[in-house]
Design a protein around this motif. Structure first.
Motif, mmCIF file in Angstrom:
data_model
loop_
_atom_site.group_PDB
_atom_site.id
_atom_site.type_symbol
_atom_site.label_atom_id
_atom_site.label_comp_id
_atom_site.label_asym_id
_atom_site.label_seq_id
_atom_site.Cartn_x
_atom_site.Cartn_y
_atom_site.Cartn_z
ATOM 1 N N ALA B 314 0.827 -1.210 0.000
ATOM 2 C CA ALA B 314 0.000 0.000 0.000
ATOM 3 C C ALA B 314 0.859 1.257 0.000
ATOM 4 O O ALA B 314 0.538 2.222 -0.672
ATOM 5 C CB ALA B 314 -0.926 0.000 1.211
ATOM 6 N N PRO B 394 -3.140 -5.854 -2.358
ATOM 7 C CA PRO B 394 -2.918 -5.067 -1.134
ATOM 8 C C PRO B 394 -4.186 -4.881 -0.303
ATOM 9 O O PRO B 394 -4.133 -4.897 0.932
ATOM 10 C CB PRO B 394 -2.384 -3.735 -1.650
ATOM 11 N N ILE B 395 -5.335 -4.701 -0.966
ATOM 12 C CA ILE B 395 -6.581 -4.474 -0.211
ATOM 13 C C ILE B 395 -6.940 -5.717 0.604
ATOM 14 O O ILE B 395 -7.218 -5.640 1.803
ATOM 15 C CB ILE B 395 -7.741 -4.121 -1.164
ATOM 16 N N LEU B 398 -4.497 -6.197 3.456
ATOM 17 C CA LEU B 398 -4.689 -5.289 4.586
ATOM 18 C C LEU B 398 -5.876 -5.720 5.444
ATOM 19 O O LEU B 398 -5.906 -5.498 6.643
ATOM 20 C CB LEU B 398 -4.936 -3.864 4.075
ATOM 21 N N ARG B 399 -6.870 -6.331 4.778
ATOM 22 C CA ARG B 399 -8.073 -6.728 5.504
ATOM 23 C C ARG B 399 -7.851 -8.029 6.277
ATOM 24 O O ARG B 399 -8.634 -8.392 7.150
ATOM 25 C CB ARG B 399 -9.216 -6.907 4.500
#
Ligand SMILES: Nc1ncnc2c1ncn2[C@@H]1O[C@H](COP(=O)(O)OP(=O)(O)OP(=O)(O)O)[C@@H](O)[C@H]1O
Ligand SMILES: [Mg+2]
Lengths: 238, 401
Positions: B314, B394-395, B398-399
């Motif tokens: 990110a 990346p999303i 991150l979650r």
């Protein structure tokens, strides 16, 4: 406002669909949004209205299914994964609800991280990271790890990490979601100052009107769409 | 960029010392096993090679009897001194022709006694078998002609009878004969088959025949072929001559044997090398297993650190930077395992070599190869997990949690 300059962010009829066929879920259904350089925008809306999805697109972490996103005039949708990463490292800063710091890594090292990927030399890294920590009021906490810091302090480290690259835009998805009111106000003071002093454009998602009040403009989302200004009058008191 | 990846890798490894150690254990064992096998195998080969030299280069051993399959012979008439004279005269490629006849016997000196092999032979025996006097001298012509009561002894016999005393000039008793020790031989150590080559007493052939055997027999003739001459060729010449002397007709089989010691030792060397290669291969398999261990841990590590990877991506890390980080980490882990393995292996090799009585031969080549190989194992088995990390969304990352 100078209308001749290129807006830093421009969404044109952006849609985002997750999944395919019957399982398809349209999170954004044609969002139009223009944000000028130096603005401080709050994004509000009910849960599931597509705020985070939109922030991910603004942050170049994701691309629109249809429509286009222009970042400083550049069409992000046509960029490769690596090109978007380079865009992020130079122009974008992120603040997350869950701080997202590296565990067991000191505050200084966390803040230095984006500079490492930019290839800055060690001395520059130290200097800039220390300045960024000072800007969020954490001088003297450089060598503490996230585990040794309070939630408010961790979020301030995250802000320092986001601004250490001197980005054009700071994107914050519920930055105060995990903090009490006093801590939240500290964070908002810092963001306001960054916006005012350094002219950093800020887009912030929040559920709290108190926090949104710090921004100079609020954008409302509903069912994957931006609610037009004239409809908001009715909800104003909420 | 590489330097940063290296620092990151070191930090990550230090964070999980115990796990890192367990991860590299497979590599440590693999590398150590390969090096130990190759080092000891190399030592054994060197030992065999030394023994070829110490045995006397180009030694042929002629013994009476028919060969009945491997190692078995049936009795036949012994040789005579005349046979050796004929060999020396008719085959010019021979530099030494030693008639020998041996018997196990007890030798006595003072209160000490020792059971050993007594061999009656001539000076040619020392030449054929590459024996040199460490002190004293070998037989004189007159001693050989007269069958004098003189003997040359090996280091083991000296040790058993005399301890550290000088044996030259002392008289030892072989049954009824009192025999003067005139020479002490240089030590040769163990033979390929594990027998002690220094456990011997040599007396003049004539003395042996007259005073011990009581006959004129020669049991074994040992000959040495001149350097640069084909031993197979000479072997044929010897067989031809001996057949003639033993009056064998065309259709009769040889009733004697000509053994080429060099061939035998060569075969032994080859066997040692094959064994070494085989054990080395088995050891290499454990390196492979070590590699799989590293892949396993790296996969676990990627899963555990999904959020960290998400953060890095990110804030602008490129795919290849994340790939490099994990690759370097795997390579550092495995090459560290390689280093530990090398150190362990060298220590163990020195110890084992002395226990097994083979020389310790440091093989720099295999150490370098083992190290490079261990690093390569990390790269190869680290690639898949690293690729997996680099390609994370990346999303999603991150979650994760
Ligand atoms: N990766 C995904 N796959 C499938 N559906 C998704 C994905 N990400 C988001 N969605 C869906 O898209 C819709 C919008 O989600 P989004 O996270 O943008 O909402 P939000 O406005 O941020 O809500 P909240 O205020 O709860 O954070 C939701 O219905 C969500 O379930
Ligand atoms: Mg959200």
């Amino acid at each position: 406002m100078d209308t001749t300059s290129v807006p830093v962010i421009e969404l044109r009829q952006v849609t985002k669909t997750f999944g395919r066929g019957t399982a398809a879920m349209q999170a954004l259904r044609g969002v139009d949004l223009v944000i000028q350089s130096g603005e401080f925008v709050a994004v509000m809306g009910p849960s599931g209205s597509g705020k985070s999805t939109c922030m991910n697109i603004l942050g170049c972490l994701d691309t629109p299914t249809t429509g286009s996103y222009l970042f400083q005039g550049v069409t992000v949708g046509s960029l490769s994964r690596d090109q978007r990463a380079i865009l992020r490292r130079h122009y974008l800063g992120f603040i997350f609800q869950g701080y997202n710091l590296l565990n067991r890594t000191t505050a200084l090292e966390n803040v230095e991280l984006p500079l490492i990927y930019r290839g800055d030399p060690v001395e520059v890294r130290h200097q800039r990271a220390q300045e960024a920590l000072a800007a969020v009021g954490l001088s003297g906490w450089e060598h503490h790890t996230p585990g040794e810091l309070s939630g408010g302090q961790q979020q301030r480290v995250a802000i320092a990490r986001a601004i250490v690259t001197q980005p054009a835009v700071l994107l914050a998805d519920e930055p105060t979601g995990n903090l009490d009111t006093a801590r939240s106000q500290e964070i908002m003071d810092i963001l306001t100052r960054l916006n005012f002093d350094q002219g950093i454009t800020i887009v912030m998602v929040t559920h709290e009107p108190d926090m949104a009040a710090y921004a100079r403009r609020t954008v409302h989302f509903r069912d994957g769409l931006v609610v037009p200004e004239h409809e908001i009058q009715h909800e104003g008191g909420a | 960029m590489l330097w940063n990846a290296l620092l990151l890798a070191m930090r990550e490894i230090r964070r999980n010392v115990l796990r890192s150690f367990l991860t590299i254990l497979g590599i440590v064992i693999g590398v150590a096993a390969v090096i130990i096998m190759v080092t000891l195998g190399g030592g054994a080969t060197v030992q065999v090679t030394q023994q070829i030299a110490s045995l006397g280069s180009n030694l042929l051993i002629i013994s009476p009897g028919k060969r009945m399959g491997p190692g078995q012979t049936v009795g036949a008439a012994p040789f005579s001194v005349d046979d050796t004279v004929a060999l020396a005269r008719d085959i010019p490629q021979l530099v030494a022709v030693a008639p020998t006849t041996s018997r196990s016997m007890t030798v006595v000196y003072g209160n000490a006694n020792w059971s050993t092999q007594i061999t009656g032979s001539t000076d040619d025996y020392f030449k054929a078998r590459n024996w040199v006097a460490k002190s004293g001298r070998l037989f004189t012509d007159s001693e050989q002609r007269a069958g004098a009561a003189a003997c040359v002894i090996g280091q083991t016999v000296r040790q058993k009878l005399f301890g550290n005393q000088d044996p030259i000039g002392a008289r030892i008793r072989l049954q009824k004969i009192a025999c003067e020790v005139i020479g002490l031989l240089e030590s040769k150590g163990q033979s390929t088959m594990g027998t002690d080559q220094d456990d011997l007493v040599i007396i003049p052939l004539r003395a042996f025949q007259r005073r011990i055997a009581g006959n004129q027999d020669v049991n074994i003739i040992q000959v040495s072929v001149r350097d640069g001459v084909s031993t197979t060729r000479v072997q044929q010449d010897i067989e031809h001559l001996m057949r003639e002397r033993r009056h064998l007709s065309e259709n009769e089989e040889n009733n004697f044997n000509v053994m080429d010691m060099k061939e035998i030792t060569k075969m032994l060397t080859a066997t040692t090398q094959v064994l070494t290669a085989l054990l080395g291969a088995v050891a290499a398999v454990s390196l492979l297993v070590g590699g799989i261990g590293i892949m396993n841990i790296m996969l676990v590590s990627v899963t555990e650190r999904t959020r960290e990877i998400g953060i890095r991506l990110a804030i602008g890390a490129l795919e290849r930077e994340v790939l490099l980080q994990f690759l370097v980490e795997a390579a550092v882990l495995s090459s560290f395992g390689g280093l530990v393995g090398i150190v362990l292996a060298l220590a163990a090799s020195v110890g084992l070599a002395s226990v097994l009585n083979v020389p310790f031969v440091f093989n720099a080549g295999i150490v370098v190869i083992a190290f490079v190989f261990s690093a390569a194992v990390g790269l190869v088995f680290g690639y898949f997990p690293a690729k997996k990390a680099a390609q994370l969304d990346p999303i999603e990352a991150l979650r994760h949690e």
